[in-house]
Enzyme design. Structure first.
Site, PDB file in Angstrom:
ATOM      1  N   LYS A  69     100.364   6.874  18.391  1.00  0.00           N
ATOM      2  CA  LYS A  69     100.152   5.489  18.317  1.00  0.00           C
ATOM      3  C   LYS A  69     100.250   4.742  17.016  1.00  0.00           C
ATOM      4  CE  LYS A  69      96.661   6.231  22.046  1.00  0.00           C
ATOM      5  NZ  LYS A  69      95.217   6.578  22.199  1.00  0.00           N
ATOM      6  N   GLN A  95      89.173   5.892  21.223  1.00  0.00           N
ATOM      7  CA  GLN A  95      89.589   7.362  21.614  1.00  0.00           C
ATOM      8  C   GLN A  95      88.842   8.104  22.359  1.00  0.00           C
ATOM      9  OE1 GLN A  95      93.181   7.803  21.298  1.00  0.00           O
ATOM     10  NE2 GLN A  95      92.725   9.569  22.590  1.00  0.00           N
ATOM     11  N   ASP A 126      93.062  -0.940  26.212  1.00  0.00           N
ATOM     12  CA  ASP A 126      93.049   0.058  27.046  1.00  0.00           C
ATOM     13  C   ASP A 126      92.724  -0.367  28.655  1.00  0.00           C
ATOM     14  OD1 ASP A 126      93.645   2.799  26.233  1.00  0.00           O
ATOM     15  OD2 ASP A 126      91.585   3.118  25.362  1.00  0.00           O
TER      16      ASP A 126
HETATM   17  N1  GUN Z   1      92.341   9.575  25.937  1.00  0.00           N
HETATM   18  C1  GUN Z   1      93.387  10.174  26.776  1.00  0.00           C
HETATM   19  N2  GUN Z   1      93.761   9.233  27.138  1.00  0.00           N
HETATM   20  C2  GUN Z   1      93.587   8.080  26.415  1.00  0.00           C
HETATM   21  C3  GUN Z   1      93.717   6.661  26.635  1.00  0.00           C
HETATM   22  O1  GUN Z   1      94.706   6.425  27.448  1.00  0.00           O
HETATM   23  N3  GUN Z   1      92.745   5.913  25.882  1.00  0.00           N
HETATM   24  C4  GUN Z   1      92.084   6.358  25.069  1.00  0.00           C
HETATM   25  N4  GUN Z   1      91.109   5.632  24.571  1.00  0.00           N
HETATM   26  N5  GUN Z   1      91.478   7.747  25.017  1.00  0.00           N
HETATM   27  C5  GUN Z   1      92.398   8.396  25.946  1.00  0.00           C
END
Ligand code: GUN
Length: 286
Positions: free
Chosen positions: A54, A98, A121
């Site tokens: 990211k 996360q 998200d």
């Molecule tokens: N862990 C696995 N996929 C995701 C996601 O799309 N967002 C977040 N914040 N954590 C994750």
């Protein structure tokens, strides 16, 4: 005839160009550079990889990236405090926490403290609720990316029978809502589903989001179905999906590979949501 391979990398690259144009406009018209903050708790190796990806995409695009790291031992309140600081920071337009969080922390409690207008998200109950009633604000990135793959590959959704395997809050549930919004007939299957193959064999569009390597075998897939593989599983140092790709590609009409299918879309949709959050703030301040 072997299936068409749905090239997620190429689709993501196309969307990236669109986002670049929007970022240039934000900069030239308003002098604004979006900021995306990630709250990362502990040292989960998969999370480290995701967060690095990211951050790299942010730097490719010129989005400011902030990683707020907390130790595995951080309390729920300490994580909430970090989120609230980011809520108040005007240089931050998007916030994600996360997942997974350490076992002693309730992720839903933490997520509910994110300012819904920064919830890129799309996990905050307010944004989930808006999506549930068909008024999408922030749509979760992986489901949004899957819809982009289908749309940009000219795969019709309306009227089709879509079967989603997996009911997580991150993928299965929100994706089922998006497919329903697009007038598919949707079935959600899960670990307690009885006679799963009899249901998956009805699917015109089959989405596997179970987190089990090569779980979907060729006998579970109808001839000519479109198969979307959300899985990322490590098997003997190799990354494989939830679908037995080599066998299923002989039955399906189209299929996403792993890697290079859904994965690249997830990251790029996060960038798009961050641009959207920035634009929404500008609109509110006008
Ligand atoms: N862990 C696995 N996929 C995701 C996601 O799309 N967002 C977040 N914040 N954590 C994750």
């Amino acid at each position: 005839m072997p299936a068409q391979i749905l090239d997620g990398k190429a689709i993501a690259a196309q969307i990236e160009q669109e986002i670049k144009a929007e970022l240039e406009e934000l900069k030239s018209k308003y002098g604004v550079t979006p900021g995306l903050a990630v709250v990362l708790v502990g040292e989960n190796p998969a999370s480290e990889v995701y967060v690095r990806n990211k951050g790299k995409k942010c730097s490719d695009l010129g989005i400011n990236s902030i990683v707020r790291r907390l130790p595995e031992s951080a309390s729920e309140q300490e994580i909430i405090d970090a989120v609230q600081q980011l809520n108040e920071d005007t240089s931050v337009h998007g916030i994600i926490v996360q997942l997974p969080l350490p076992k002693h922390v309730d992720p839903e409690v933490v997520i509910s403290h994110i300012d819904p207008s920064k919830d890129v998200d799309g996990f905050h109950p307010v944004n989930v609720g808006w999506m549930f009633i068909g008024r999408n604000r922030f749509v979760p990135c992986t489901p949004a990316g899957i819809i982009e793959i289908l749309d940009r590959s000219k795969i019709e959704i309306e009227g089709k029978r879509a079967v989603v395997i997996g009911r997580s809050n991150i993928v299965g549930k929100p994706l089922s809502i998006l497919l329903l919004q697009r007038n598919a007939t949707v079935t959600v299957c899960h670990s307690r589903t009885v006679d799963l193959p009899s249901i998956t064999r009805q699917a015109d569009i089959l989405i596997a989001a179970v987190g089990r390597a090569r779980f979907v075998t060729a006998d579970m897939v109808k001839e000519g179905a479109v198969v979307i593989d959300v899985g990322i599983n490590r098997v003997d140092d190799k990354i494989v999906g939830d679908v037995d790709f080599d066998a299923v590609k002989e039955v399906a009409s189209a299929i996403t590979p792993v890697p290079g299918g859904v994965g690249p879309l997830t990251v790029i949709m996060l960038m798009r949501n961050t641009v959207q959050a920035t634009k929404m703030r500008l609109q509110r301040s006008q």
